[in-house]
Structure formats: C-alpha cells, structure tokens
Scaffold this active site. Structure first.
Site, PDB file in Angstrom:
ATOM      1  CD  GLN A 467      -2.288  -2.060   0.472  1.00  0.00           C
ATOM      2  OE1 GLN A 467      -2.540  -1.497  -0.590  1.00  0.00           O
ATOM      3  NE2 GLN A 467      -2.605  -3.320   0.679  1.00  0.00           N
ATOM      4  CG  HIS A 468       4.521   1.471   0.769  1.00  0.00           C
ATOM      5  ND1 HIS A 468       5.656   0.740   1.073  1.00  0.00           N
ATOM      6  CD2 HIS A 468       3.775   1.486   1.897  1.00  0.00           C
ATOM      7  CE1 HIS A 468       5.595   0.337   2.331  1.00  0.00           C
ATOM      8  NE2 HIS A 468       4.460   0.768   2.840  1.00  0.00           N
TER       9      HIS A 468
END
Length: 542
Positions: A467-468
C-alpha cells in the site's frame, strides 16, 4: 449548484500530505480550504470499531467506506471499487475520510538514500529525480519534527540534525534477532513517526501492538492529527466533499473545484491556486475525469503520463518457528529491519530491498489456522502456545521500477456517485522478481541463525501489496515524459500543484509517505511565490 466558496488555495484531500501543506500555507497567512471526500471520524470511534470488529486481522474493518466516497474493500468480499485489468492484481487499500490512510499505517518514516535520486545515472535503471538528496534534506527534517519521528542514527541516510527522539524501546523478540543475527546482519530499529517519549502533547508508545489498524492513544502520528493541525492554523476543512471535477479557464488556469455532498448536490469552490493532494490512485482519477474539449485526455495530461508508472513495494515472506520463546506481540508491530541490500551495484541487475521483521502477535492467526485444521481441546492449547511463543516472520520490501504500462485509468463502470471507478493495470517485472529470488538467501540464513524449523515461504509468485502507492503523477524536468515539475506544479496548468506520493518518480525501498511529504513541504515556498506573483499581477492590472 450551491453558492460558491473561495480561497487563495484549494486543497483536494485531507491526508497527511494535503493537511500539512495546508497547515504550512495557512501559517504563512494564506486562506485555505481543504475538500475531503469522506467523513470526519474520531479516534474513539475507530478504536471502538476495531474492538468490536468480528475480523480483527482485517485492518480495514474499522474503516468502512462511505457510500458517497467509496474506497477499495476486499474482506469479507471485494467491493470491486478498484477495478483490475491485470495481468497481476493490484489490491491497493486506502481510506477516504478526514486524515486519510495514515490512520492505520505502520508509521515508517524512512528517508531515501542519496543514490536513490540517481538510479538512472548510477545503475542505468529507472529515472533520475529532478532534485538531489541534499535539496530535500531540510524538508525531511521538517517533516520529522512535525510528526515526531524516532529513530537510530544508522539508517544509511546522512543527517545534519538528530532525530527528534530516540527509538521506541526494543521488543524482546527484536533484541534476540539482533543478537543472534549479528554475525551476518545488522538489525536496526525502524525509523517511525511514533513517540518514544511524550512529544507535542501526545504520549509515548505503550506497546498496544495495534498500530495497524489504530493506535488507541495517539502515540503514533497520523493524518487525523495533521488535519487538526491544519484547522488549528486557520485552514477550513469541508468533509463529505467529493470533488468530481476541476474546472478550468480558456487559457488553462484552474478556476474551481466542483464537489458532490452526500445527497449529490453539486457545490463550486473557487480559488487562485489548486493543490490535488489525494493519493496516487484518486489524484490521477480526478485529473482524468476532468477532461474537457480543450484537454480531451484530462488535465495535466498533454504528455499522456497521468496515471502511468504506478509503483508500490511488493513483498514475499518467510514464516518459521524459532528454537526459543520470543513472544511476538508486545510493542510496535514493525519495529526492526535489515537494510544492507537497499543499495549497491547489483541494482543494475535486480531490485534492492529492505528486510522487515514483524512483531505482530501470532495468537489470532495461529488460532484461526489451528481451528481450520480441526485442532481443538488440549492439543489446540498446546500448539497455540507454541506458535504464539516461537513463530516469526520476515518479509522483503522490493523496489519496483517505473513502467508506463503500469497505470491507473478510468473504468467504464461508475461508483454510486456516477463517477468512473479507477482501474489498475499492473504487473511484477523481472527486475523485481530477481530481487525476490536474491532475498531467499537471506530468508534461509536468518532462519538458520534463529534455529528455525517448519519454514513456510510465501507461495511462489505471490507478492503481497504494501500500500505504498506512488508514481502516477511523476515529476520531472521534461514536460513530454512527466506530469509536473520538481515543485509539483503541473506542466500544463500554472496554478495547479500536485502534492502526493504519486509525484515520486521512483519507489526505492522505503515507505513513500515521508518522501512524498518532504517533497510537498519543499514545494510550499514555490506555491506561495507563484501565488504572490499572481496576486501582484492582478493588483497591477486593476
């Protein structure tokens, strides 16, 4: 349409980057309006949701999407908000509410390494950034002092001033890893936006081990605190304001942001300068849905680069049983890592990576696995105690190179507000897969040094998402190959800025939030300069 509001700066998105940019602008005396698609939710409400959730391991369960501001959900069933075009699924998770996704982050606040800014020049991969580490260093420090970052000096990134705080107390399991791996690896404390002592009116970490999905005492910094700081500085924040279009003038200047309220009534907010500060999925979606006759491919998109170069940090992992009791679950969930493979000449051949150790309690996961296997009674108690005491996990955090074919586009399907959904086109390239293959040597050696047995590698070819989200609004010096310049100003619109992890042109090996925040804080002086120049020009005309 309701009567219009106006401000010097209109910021779309109240996440940690948008809110702290708004705060800095407001402290400089500018009028600022922040538009947030989702609702305002308190920490108390979120803690209660987590405590009462039937899915304790689902970190998104305390954050259900609002009907008027949907975000991706995958449990218990996918809601199909982020459409998948393949060939590899990109199951991104993010939150649309006041404060954004850092309500439930691990609070990693790493700086890039100096060489991360020059990977094309040094290793002939990716692209070079339009700035250097030295350009960004003061703004890394500014971000760390705002958030209250604790860290050890051996991060690999040079510093002119110390961290605001020493690291949070080392959990016992991490101490044993550091001691037993010392012959081969240096295990270091992670750099995190988490208090090791009272700081900025917030308490020190007390080891709740629920950093994700929520720190119950605000020892960990998050976007909700950033939004409060922006309002405290004088910015006006409007929740439940889902911006569906940016309106432009004939010459291309942005004139207004149009948003829907929960009843789908449309409102118009005028401004002198506009800052799109949503994440790397929602920001390109907004630019693309704002297409017009003058800009048929969407705003800021004469290069056709909006949405392209989608990047993240995929991970594979190893779970094993140590030969001693270590009892994960006390202290931060992600406290320690190995950083020796973040940089080197090998980057011309395969992805660099960090190795990150989990400290998440094993009780919930082990219980589910044992019950699913039909284990009950005294045998359940025996095996659960063994797993809770000895199970360990290490994962890699791999770099992904920019690739224009990995992108966010508009789906033909629409959400409940009638806005096209985002669609992900994604794959795991050979460069990243080769980094994964190299990391398996480290996994095996770490397990060996810990007396590991019952080694369980993640399924071959199965990459977990971190989730970057970054890369979809890439900055660069050439308007033909990038969306914005080093200040985040869109090449196509003189009064449109992008403040997001989406502007990062490469992903490197560390979490994107601090890098995106430092880039945005650096840009504020440029935003103010543009604003002041425009204001002076307007006054001269009158």
């Amino acid at each position: 349409m309701a009567d219009a509001l106006s401000a010097d700066f209109v910021v779309v998105g109240s996440g940690i980057i948008g809110s702290l940019v708004a705060r800095k602008l407001a402290l400089a005396g500018a009028s600022v309006i922040i538009l947030e698609a989702g609702p305002r939710v308190t920490r108390g409400e979120l803690v209660a949701r987590f405590r009462n959730s039937p899915r304790r391991s689902d970190w998104m369960s305390p954050y259900p999407p609002a009907a008027w501001a949907p975000h991706p959900v995958y449990q218990p069933e996918p809601n199909n908000y982020l459409m998948q075009a393949g060939p590899y699924p990109y199951a991104a998770e993010y939150i649309r509410q006041v404060g954004g996704t850092t309500w439930h982050w691990a609070a990693h606040a790493w700086r890039n390494l100096p060489n991360d800014f020059r990977v094309k020049s040094l290793y002939d991969v990716g692209v070079d950034w339009p700035m250097t580490y030295e350009d960004l260093e003061p703004f890394y420090q500014e971000a760390e002092e705002i958030m209250g970052v604790s860290g050890a000096p051996n991060t690999g990134s040079p510093r002119k001033r110390p961290f605001p705080m020493e690291p949070v107390a080392e959990p016992y399991a991490m101490r044993r890893l550091r001691e037993r791996l010392a012959s081969d690896y240096q295990v270091v404390s992670n750099t995190t936006a988490r208090n090791s002592r009272p700081y900025d009116g917030r308490p020190a970490c007390c080891g709740n081990n629920s950093c994700q999905p929520i720190c119950p005492i605000d020892a960990q910094y998050h976007g909700g605190l950033a939004a409060e700081a922006a309002e405290g500085a004088g910015a006006r924040l409007l929740p439940n304001a889902n911006v569906y279009k940016l309106e432009h003038e004939e010459k291309g200047r942005i004139a207004a942001a149009l948003y829907y309220d929960p009843d789908k009534a449309s409102h118009r907010v005028a401004g002198k300068t506009f800052i799109v500060a949503a994440n790397g999925i929602e920001s390109p979606r907004l630019l693309l849905v704002s297409a017009s006759d003058k800009f048929p491919k969407g705003l800021a998109n004469s290069s056709d680069m909006v949405g392209r170069n989608l990047m993240d940090h995929p991970s594979t992992s190893l779970t094993f049983d140590a030969d001693e009791d270590v009892w994960l679950g006390r202290g931060p969930q992600s406290p320690s890592s190995i950083n020796t493979m973040r940089d080197g000449a090998f980057r011309s051949q395969h992805s660099p990576y960090r190795l990150d150790f989990t400290n998440i309690s094993r009780v919930d996961g082990a219980t589910k696995s044992l019950i699913a296997a039909g284990i009950y009674g005294s045998e359940l108690e025996k095996r659960l105690r063994f797993s809770a005491a000895r199970e360990m996990n290490v994962k890699n955090v791999l770099e992904v190179l920019p690739d224009p074919e990995h992108r966010i586009t508009l789906s033909s399907e629409k959400d409940a507000m009638g806005i096209p959904k985002p669609e992900a086109h994604y794959a795991i390239a050979d460069y990243t897969r080769r980094g994964h293959e190299r990391s398996q040597q480290d996994f095996r050696r770490i397990a060996e040094l810990m007396g590991g047995t019952n080694l369980r590698f993640s399924k071959d070819g199965d990459f977990a998402n971190n989730q970057h989200i970054c890369g979809t609004l890439s900055m660069g010096s050439d308007p033909k190959t990038s969306v914005c310049d080093q200040w985040g100003r869109a090449h196509d619109h003189e009064n449109l800025f992008l403040a997001s992890t989406g502007v990062l042109p490469t992903s490197a090996t560390c979490n994107s939030t601090e890098n995106g925040l430092a880039v945005a804080l650096r840009a504020v002086a440029h935003m103010l300069g543009q604003h002041n120049t425009s204001t002076a020009a307007g006054e001269a005309k009158t």
